[in-house]
Design a protein around this motif. Sequence first.
Motif: not given
Length: 352
Positions: A38-39, A44, A53, A55
Amino acid sequence: MKIANVFLGKTLGGIEQAFLDYTQALRLKGYDVVDFVHKDGLLKDKIPLEVRKRELPFRKRSPVTFYYLFQTVKSEKPDLILVHYKNSLGMFRLIGKISGIPVVGVAHNPKTKHIIKSDFIFSITEYQRRIFIEAGYPSDRIFVVPNMIDADEPFKAFDGFQNPPVIGAIGRFDPMKGFDTFVEALGILKKKGIKFRAKIAGAANKSYEDFYKKVLDLISQNHLEEDIELSGWTDDKKSFYEGLDIFVMPSNFEPFGIVVLEALKYSRPTVSSTAEGPLEIFSGTDAAVMFEKGNAKALADALEKLLSDLPLAAKCAEKGWHLLKERYDLRTSGAATLDKAVSSVFKQLGKA
């Protein structure tokens, strides 16, 4: 083979740690791993720099979210998608169906509603596997992959209790975690004149404020204000565990219990409830003293037993450390079990 490892929640906890452990274990086995996170989530910033990754935004049932997730999968072209976050499982199942990519639901609890829509299931315990089979899921598409941790600490022989002994527990203040039972048991010890100090590492979110207040009230009712330290969340797990003489897992419901593995990693004598996950971990071993879940007297008796028997405490610490190394070490047995499950999925799909 390329694997998308997915967790789109915003918080940190046991499931999030398991997600990170999957990434590390898969990379050790030579898979090309990309993490979907999840951004706006805390996770993160925990992804190692060497891991790629993506995001992403996430809102349940949002067409915008679906578009972003679909485009990301389309650009990454993974051979397999592992989903740890149940709220996103439906979207990824549809994306997988459209894209021809199999989706594995990683079952961190025994709830069947979302997980049985997955193409395959990785279950953290045999107990959960049986539940999914009873719910009608094909047994040949469920693989047991216990949680794992990086067991990189050497064994340290337990040579005695501090004065007074320090007893600790860790976790969020959720009624499932049994901190009320823990406090009541400590109250029983105090009434018997048994000296100790106790530490509870963890915090309460808004959902569990009433339970947190209940624990505070129990501390007051049992006159334990000077005996129990509520330290909040800690990032220094090593210092926390090494500062304990006994680790307690007091959970009433516990699908697995990564914190148990952490205690074993630091060679801590352990007392655990008979909740589902710990019971499966310790069954047939002498690696912990067990007590009936939810029973404060039984927990107090288990603690008194361990506090009065140094050889037993030392034996639990040693056997617990070896149990961890043999079954749950991320770098060896843990990675091998996960690799076997992934390979079995690819074999069924004709991609082996």
